[in-house]
Enzyme design. Structure first.
Site, mmCIF file in Angstrom:
data_model
loop_
_atom_site.group_PDB
_atom_site.id
_atom_site.type_symbol
_atom_site.label_atom_id
_atom_site.label_comp_id
_atom_site.label_asym_id
_atom_site.label_seq_id
_atom_site.Cartn_x
_atom_site.Cartn_y
_atom_site.Cartn_z
ATOM 1 N N HIS A 143 0.813 -1.230 0.000
ATOM 2 C CA HIS A 143 0.000 0.000 0.000
ATOM 3 C C HIS A 143 0.842 1.276 0.000
ATOM 4 C CE1 HIS A 143 -3.962 -2.036 1.529
ATOM 5 N NE2 HIS A 143 -3.366 -2.711 0.554
ATOM 6 N N GLU A 237 -13.146 2.232 -4.721
ATOM 7 C CA GLU A 237 -13.883 3.490 -4.847
ATOM 8 C C GLU A 237 -13.378 4.360 -5.981
ATOM 9 O OE1 GLU A 237 -14.815 4.101 -0.044
ATOM 10 O OE2 GLU A 237 -13.682 5.616 -1.164
ATOM 11 N N TYR A 247 -12.443 11.029 3.054
ATOM 12 C CA TYR A 247 -13.136 10.019 2.252
ATOM 13 C C TYR A 247 -13.454 8.727 3.021
ATOM 14 C CZ TYR A 247 -12.622 13.319 -1.415
ATOM 15 O OH TYR A 247 -12.745 14.487 -2.153
ATOM 16 N N TYR A 258 -10.110 -9.169 4.627
ATOM 17 C CA TYR A 258 -9.761 -10.407 3.936
ATOM 18 C C TYR A 258 -10.098 -11.641 4.777
ATOM 19 C CZ TYR A 258 -7.344 -7.312 0.710
ATOM 20 O OH TYR A 258 -7.062 -6.312 -0.190
#
Length: 366
Positions: A143, A237, A247, A258
């Site tokens: 990430h 998104e 957001y 997961y």
């Protein structure tokens, strides 16, 4: 929620514009790339391509791949999702020769996304400058975000990730995890950034509450900044990015963990901005572009999102500034699509995420 986002959501629900089928042909423009990640079009017709494994390559105008990588790259942390990511040309590249790179920097136990710039001279990088390193450094190799876009004032926005194991930090304005940051092109902080002057806040932050933003594009004609981000299992998104907006991740999401556990019981909360649309189950969106070329008139102004899990490109139709439906393209390839770009020649270009990756060119069919 802003009036503009409400209008876009209404347009998405109406989806009143019928889809236009557009015949196309997919050509292999270049091959022999190892997990290519990003591409940028040089003014002379050549194409720069990053390889996640830490190489910057040049594809000649005829599609041939220069066998020697561009020299002058720094040491890059390469592991799992970490590596060399975006390459983007300065808006004034013709006069200043600056290009921008994002990459993972550090070690397995202490790393994060870094932004740098350099000049491309005689096929090597010179005047290399580190502009920004996301903080804090964290362990793991997941990430990173890493996409770059330039706004109307020529400032740049850089997308970042939450580091996977630090998702709650996406709500912490004191660091860069799970944020989009805005910088001047020399790495300094614009004085009008939304959190400038707020005690304990990172001045670089432009928006927050993100998971892993790997697509961003600025619609210069409409003055709108769109991005997409990976959800966990579901909840990918597409967002309209506005300065200072939250957001929601991980307080509100359409995805689940997961493990099958809930990330949050909420899909919306007061003060948090809803996505324009979400993809559930996940498509794993990896890149975003807007088409403004002449070869495909029916695609004019639409957004295109490359996907990894769905192995497609999602065409998100826009009509008079509102979402008007979707179309799934290029599934016949059966390949993870890492990057999608609208080329200066009007074609659409794709990078396949494989150990033997290809640069593909989409042109009108017969």
């Amino acid at each position: 929620m802003s009036r503009l986002i409400r209008a876009l959501l209404v347009g998405a629900l109406l989806a009143s514009v019928p889809a236009q089928a557009q015949a196309y042909r997919i050509e292999t423009f270049s091959e022999g790339l190892e997990h290519p990640w990003s591409l940028a079009f040089l003014p002379d017709g050549r194409i720069l391509v990053t390889e996640r494994v830490g190489r910057l390559r040049i594809v000649e105008a005829d599609g041939s791949l220069d066998p020697d990588p561009v020299a002058g790259l720094p040491e890059i942390f390469v592991a799992a999702q970490a590596g060399l990511m975006e390459v983007a040309l300065d808006p004034d590249y013709v006069s200043n020769r600056w290009l921008y790179l994002s990459y993972a920097h550090g070690t397995t136990q202490a790393n994060n996304t870094r932004l740098a710039r350099a000049r491309l001279v005689d096929d090597e990088l010179r005047d290399f400058e580190v502009l920004f390193t996301a903080q804090p450094l964290k362990a793991g190799a997941s990430h990173y975000g890493g996409r770059i876009a330039f706004l109307a004032d020529k400032t740049l926005v850089l997308t970042l990730g939450d580091g996977f194991d630090w998702r709650e930090e996406a709500q912490n304005p004191g660091n860069h995890l799970g944020k989009i940051v805005r910088l001047n092109r020399d790495g300094s902080v614009p004085a009008d950034n939304p959190l400038v002057g707020q005690t304990g806040a990172a001045a670089e932050i432009y928006s927050l509450g993100h998971r892993n933003v790997q697509g961003i594009v600025f619609d210069a004609e409409a003055g709108r900044l769109y991005s997409h981000e990976h959800g966990p299992r579901g909840g990918d998104e597409l967002n309209l990015i506005e300065a200072g907006t939250n957001y929601g991740w991980p307080l509100a999401t359409f995805g689940i963990d997961y493990t099958g556990a809930r990330v949050s019981p909420y899909t919306e909360l007061p003060g948090l901005t809803q996505p324009l649309l979400h993809w559930t189950p996940s498509v794993a969106p990896a890149s975003l572009t807007q088409y403004r070329g002449a070869l495909f008139p029916d695609w004019q102004g639409d957004l295109f999102a490359a996907t990894l899990a769905e192995r497609s490109v999602r065409r998100v139709r826009l009509h008079e500034g509102m979402l008007a439906g979707e179309e799934i393209l290029f599934e016949e390839l059966g390949e993870r699509i890492r990057d999608v770009r609208a080329g200066p020649d009007g074609a659409l270009y794709l990078l396949t995420d494989n150990a033997d990756g290809r640069l593909l060119r989409v042109v009108p069919g017969d």
